[in-house]
Design a protein around this motif. Sequence first.
Motif, short mmCIF file in Angstrom:
data_model
loop_
_atom_site.label_atom_id
_atom_site.label_comp_id
_atom_site.label_asym_id
_atom_site.label_seq_id
_atom_site.Cartn_x
_atom_site.Cartn_y
_atom_site.Cartn_z
N VAL A 188 0.86 -1.19 0.00
CA VAL A 188 0.00 0.00 0.00
C VAL A 188 0.89 1.23 0.00
N PHE A 189 0.65 2.16 -0.93
CA PHE A 189 1.50 3.33 -1.05
C PHE A 189 0.65 4.59 -1.09
N VAL A 190 1.05 5.57 -0.32
CA VAL A 190 0.36 6.85 -0.34
C VAL A 190 1.08 7.76 -1.33
N ILE A 191 0.35 8.33 -2.26
CA ILE A 191 0.93 9.23 -3.26
C ILE A 191 0.37 10.63 -3.05
N PRO A 192 1.20 11.54 -2.55
CA PRO A 192 0.69 12.90 -2.32
C PRO A 192 0.50 13.64 -3.64
N ILE A 193 -0.64 14.28 -3.79
CA ILE A 193 -0.90 15.09 -4.98
C ILE A 193 -1.50 16.41 -4.52
N GLN A 194 -0.84 17.51 -4.88
CA GLN A 194 -1.32 18.84 -4.49
C GLN A 194 -2.73 19.09 -5.03
N GLY A 195 -3.53 19.81 -4.26
CA GLY A 195 -4.85 20.14 -4.77
C GLY A 195 -5.73 20.71 -3.68
N ASP A 196 -6.97 20.97 -4.04
CA ASP A 196 -7.93 21.49 -3.08
C ASP A 196 -8.86 20.35 -2.68
N TYR A 197 -8.58 19.76 -1.53
CA TYR A 197 -9.34 18.60 -1.10
C TYR A 197 -10.47 18.96 -0.14
N SER A 198 -10.83 20.27 -0.10
CA SER A 198 -11.90 20.66 0.82
C SER A 198 -13.17 19.93 0.43
N ARG A 199 -14.06 19.80 1.39
CA ARG A 199 -15.25 18.96 1.20
C ARG A 199 -16.03 19.29 -0.06
N ASP A 200 -16.23 20.58 -0.28
CA ASP A 200 -17.07 20.98 -1.40
C ASP A 200 -16.43 20.70 -2.75
N ARG A 201 -15.13 20.59 -2.76
CA ARG A 201 -14.42 20.44 -4.02
C ARG A 201 -13.91 19.02 -4.22
N LEU A 202 -14.28 18.14 -3.33
CA LEU A 202 -13.59 16.85 -3.30
C LEU A 202 -13.79 16.00 -4.55
N MET A 203 -15.01 15.94 -5.07
CA MET A 203 -15.23 15.10 -6.24
C MET A 203 -14.51 15.69 -7.45
N LEU A 204 -14.48 17.02 -7.49
CA LEU A 204 -13.74 17.70 -8.55
C LEU A 204 -12.26 17.36 -8.43
#
Length: 416
Positions: A188-204
Amino acid sequence: MSSFEVLNYRIKSKSPLFVGMKLPICRRRRIGLLLVVPLLVILFHFNTVTELYRQDLFYKREGKMSRKSDHLILGPAAGQGLSDRIQCQGTRALNKAHMNTTVANSINKVSFVTVFTFYNDTSPPILLPLLSSSSDRVSVANASYDKKERSLAILGAFIDFIQVSMPKSEVLILSDPSSKFPLKRENVFVIPIQGDYSRDRLMLQRIKSYIFFLERRYEEHQERSNDMGLNHYIFTDSDIAIVDDLEPIFQEYPDFDLALTFRNNKKQPLNSGIIAVRGTLDSILKAKVFLESVLEVYTSRYIKASRMLGDQLALAWFVKSHLSLDDATIFKNTSPFSNEINGATVLFLPCLIYNWTPPEGSGQFHGMPLDVKVVHFKGSRKRLMLEAWHFFNSTSKHIPNMLCLILMSGRTKYDF
Ligand SMILES: *[C@@H]1O[C@H](CO)[C@@H](O)[C@H](O)[C@H]1NC(C)=O
Ligand SMILES: *[C@@H]1O[C@H](CO)[C@@H](O)[C@H](O)[C@H]1NC(C)=O
Ligand SMILES: *[C@@H]1O[C@H](CO)[C@@H](O)[C@H](O)[C@H]1NC(C)=O
């Protein structure tokens, strides 16, 4: 004779088709059969109808449909007497036809990719799809979880099921670089990816992370020789249990670039919870371009849609607008089909097998197909996912028995 054979024999001997095949030539007996066959047909149907009726009665009597349960509730198993459905005696499966589809000695690999993020403030971690907000601690088996622990437990069960059904597979978790969560597991590997993970934007953000991931893989794969085998990717929600090997999809259907799951649902014929991508350079690129188009539709048309649905609506809109088949009828199919969507060959797999959800509520349903490969614990069914894993791990480690438990419990609404 095992009980499976007894049951199978009973079904067969009742089946009108079976009787029809054995029609004797003798005339008198034929006349007799002319009367018997319709009677058998009626009896056979009567049986399945009473079965459904009984289930409905059960749930009416329970009267608990609107209340959410904090413990496992088992009802009758649907689909009993149907030869293509799992047959259960309590939580013991009587048939288990689907358990042997592993590709022998494959040099290819399948990696699962999911998005998960953990916030440093007091809000619970984000698990896709979002958990409904009940704040209390919950207990499953002997363990008790607060909200954060609950989400981690579901992610853990997601990984556990993969490691049972596809032990060679890796799990890749795309996550906000600033979120730290405790997870030390093999493969299992965690891959960090920059972005806006706030709740409202999560699916985007999820589509964006998928695209970014594919872009990076495309670059990496360019330097890789195909002699090492292909690495296919399956993008999934994390509230699913993989209960059979999925690698055979890539062999059985050698031509697709990406695969989606469909169902007979007019408004939402596609579920975004599973997207499979073939591990060739060409397919990875086409899948990336495909998702970029979906993202474009998302931002231009559905940005205001409920935070859970935007991606799914955009996916359906994009596919429908390029489909060369009649979308009013094709999604009523129950078998896979493929179609060229804007340059990519897309395989459509039935949710019934590849993204099966236990039906909630009192509507009729016809049980679980024998060859179900993926169970999706959407909505208030997350408890059932943990209960199912616990059952599997603490009993005979027998997937078909666990499927019986899920089938029998499928109509219950749970507290999380
Ligand atoms: C499963 O498949 C393998 C290889 O195809 C075969 O050798 C084995 O006997 C099968 N097992 C069962 C239980 O059918
Ligand atoms: C859970 O608790 C019961 C009784 O307290 C015990 O018998 C059982 O072994 C426990 N199960 C697990 C999985 O720890
Ligand atoms: C499975 O059950 C055993 C005990 O029977 C327990 O030690 C182990 O932690 C469990 N594994 C998981 C992943 O739940």
